[in-house]
Design an enzyme around this catalytic site. Structure first.
Site, PDB file in Angstrom:
ATOM      1  N   PHE A   1       0.812  -1.219   0.000  1.00 14.24           N
ATOM      2  CA  PHE A   1       0.000   0.000   0.000  1.00 14.24           C
ATOM      3  C   PHE A   1       0.843   1.266   0.000  1.00 14.24           C
ATOM      4  CE2 PHE A   1       0.790   0.245   4.543  1.00 14.24           C
ATOM      5  CZ  PHE A   1       0.611   1.579   4.860  1.00 14.24           C
ATOM      6  N   LYS A   2       2.104   1.170   0.415  1.00 16.64           N
ATOM      7  CA  LYS A   2       2.955   2.362   0.457  1.00 16.64           C
ATOM      8  C   LYS A   2       3.145   2.973  -0.934  1.00 16.64           C
ATOM      9  CE  LYS A   2       3.629   1.644   4.849  1.00 16.64           C
ATOM     10  NZ  LYS A   2       4.873   1.353   5.508  1.00 16.64           N
TER      11      LYS A   2
END
Length: 475
Positions: free
Chosen positions: A112-113
């Site tokens: 998700f980063k």
């Protein structure tokens, strides 16, 4: 739109400036001077936008000093089909028990980063080019932040990256993603310690204004508000997609809840700000692993971070964090955005090792919507297995922490959205333990584990780190 410090000692600054600084000049964290507001009419106007255009609209409320056409170009470059596998960028996938997964791991590092880092890479290069400056990024990672930052910033003009990670505390996949990069502007440093030790080093150097200015230091970990602002977009996107099925006349005020696997509090903080903007969020449920300092805080009102020796190495390693950097931003809001009260709380933490906010505890749920829970290794294994058996979907261990805790907080009639953390391929051992499946490497990453790795091992020594960075920083 200007930005101030939680501790009150920084002159208001524009978005472009705070992108480069990370920590505020007084050692606090940067926050918006005023939270922009959205209403049902604005949300309906955004409903038909694709992800890049929605990002332009949302970030345009914060990056008011960047021309809209430039911001649109950066968002289009960040959220393109060349970088994200899903044409939606963020797909929503229903699983069993009334829970929907928000797919945040479609990007280049399968975590998700990427959602924030891809935008931040574009924005940093843009701002530095306008100012004819260089920037040396120093960051700490417990797993996914480092690779996402490096993939977003590799080869970028005027930028070097010094990324600290804890020796032996990441998965083989995570280490390979970072350490196999050969770009000259990427420097990986494996510190003898845990993530909190790495984070402490970053804060120490970032807080030394003389060293910071001499070496043009900046940060891209979750204390950088550029990341927080970019993460708000997928909360709004998820609400729009969840409410698509609702009759137009019933969408205003239609509430959903989010469960967020949390270590450093940055991801769920973005949801907190989105809720503060007016997005109809009923609950923000924080899911912790065995390092459950934040769960204890939201249940008891006492924040008592733990030391390195008390920080467990778990099977959801990106959450092996006991000192949540971003919590200061929430406590700032909790204390009426009063820098003096915030500073007093941090003085209490320095003196006693804890902050006692039990008097504010009723507001955690009633005003801000926060709830929390803890997940263990046995919970992760059971949740990965049960989710796969019920829906055919394989989830990673951090997402499993989220699903386990989400099940404890589902309310009838309120959609529960769990933010996915990473692809399960990054954590094959626990997936095999839970399901018996041997997940293959994604085709575009075949051979990753066999690539030569380039990393500098270092003691938990601030002086040694200073010397290393000073010798290699861009000027």
């Amino acid at each position: 739109m200007k930005y101030i410090s939680t501790r009150g000692g920084m002159e208001p600054a524009p978005y472009s400036a705070i992108l480069l600084e990370g920590l505020a000049t007084d050692g606090g964290l940067v926050v918006p001077e005023v939270i922009p507001q959205i209403d049902a009419a604005v949300l309906e106007a955004w409903r038909g936008l694709d992800y890049a255009d929605l990002a332009t609209e949302v970030l345009g409320l914060y990056a008011t000093d960047i021309p809209r056409e430039d911001l649109a170009r950066m968002c289009r470059a960040a959220y393109s089909g060349e970088k994200f596998v899903s044409p939606e960028i963020v797909p929503l996938t229903p699983i069993d028990g009334g829970i929907t997964l928000v797919g945040l791991s479609e990007g280049p590092t399968l975590a998700f980063k990427d959602m924030a880092m891809q935008f931040l890479g574009q924005a940093l290069e843009y701002v530095l080019g306008k100012l004819d400056r260089t920037l040396n990024i120093i960051g700490a990672t417990s797993g996914d932040t480092g690779s996402a930052a490096e993939y977003a910033l590799r080869g970028k003009d005027g930028i070097a990256v010094f990324m600290l990670s804890p020796q032996g505390r990441m998965s083989d996949f995570q280490r390979a993603q970072m350490y196999s990069l050969e770009d000259a502007n990427i420097h990986n440093i494996a510190v003898a310690g845990v993530f909190d030790d790495c984070q402490h080093l970053v804060k120490s150097l970032s807080g030394d204004l003389e060293f910071k200015r001499a070496n043009a230091l900046g940060t891209v970990n979750s204390i950088n508000l550029g990341r927080i602002s970019a993460q708000m977009v997928y909360y709004i996107w998820s609400w729009l997609r969840a409410s698509d099925a609702v009759a137009p006349g019933e969408r205003a005020g239609y509430e959903v809840s989010f469960t967020v696997p949390s270590g450093n509090f940055g991801n769920i903080l973005s949801g907190h700000i989105a809720k503060s903007m007016g997005l109809p969020i009923r609950r923000l449920v924080l899911a912790a692993n065995e390092n459950n300092v934040l769960d204890e805080f939201f249940r008891t009102g006492i924040y008592a971070p733990r030391g390195a020796a008390e920080t467990h190495a778990t099977s959801s390693p990106s959450m092996d964090i006991s000192k949540a950097s971003n919590l200061e931003r929430f406590i700032f809001d909790l204390l009426g955005r009063d820098p003096e009260r915030l500073s007093a709380a941090w003085a209490e933490l320095a003196e006693t090792g804890r902050i006692d906010l039990r008097a504010e505890l009723p507001r955690f749920v009633e005003e801000f919507g926060f709830q929390s829970g803890t997940s263990t290794h046995a919970d992760r294994v059971a949740t990965i297995r049960a989710t796969h058996e019920a829906s055919g979907v394989v989830i990673d261990p951090h997402t499993a922490d989220g699903v386990k805790v989400a099940r404890e907080h589902v309310e009838e009639g309120v959609p529960m959205l769990v933010l996915e953390t990473a692809k399960p391929e990054k954590f094959p051992d626990i997936v095999f333990e839970a399901t018996g499946l041997r997940l293959g490497m994604p085709e575009h990453l075949a051979g990753l584990l066999e690539l030569p790795q380039r990393v500098t091992e270092m003691a938990d020594d601030e002086s040694e780190l200073r010397e290393y960075i000073a010798a290699r920083a861009l000027t």
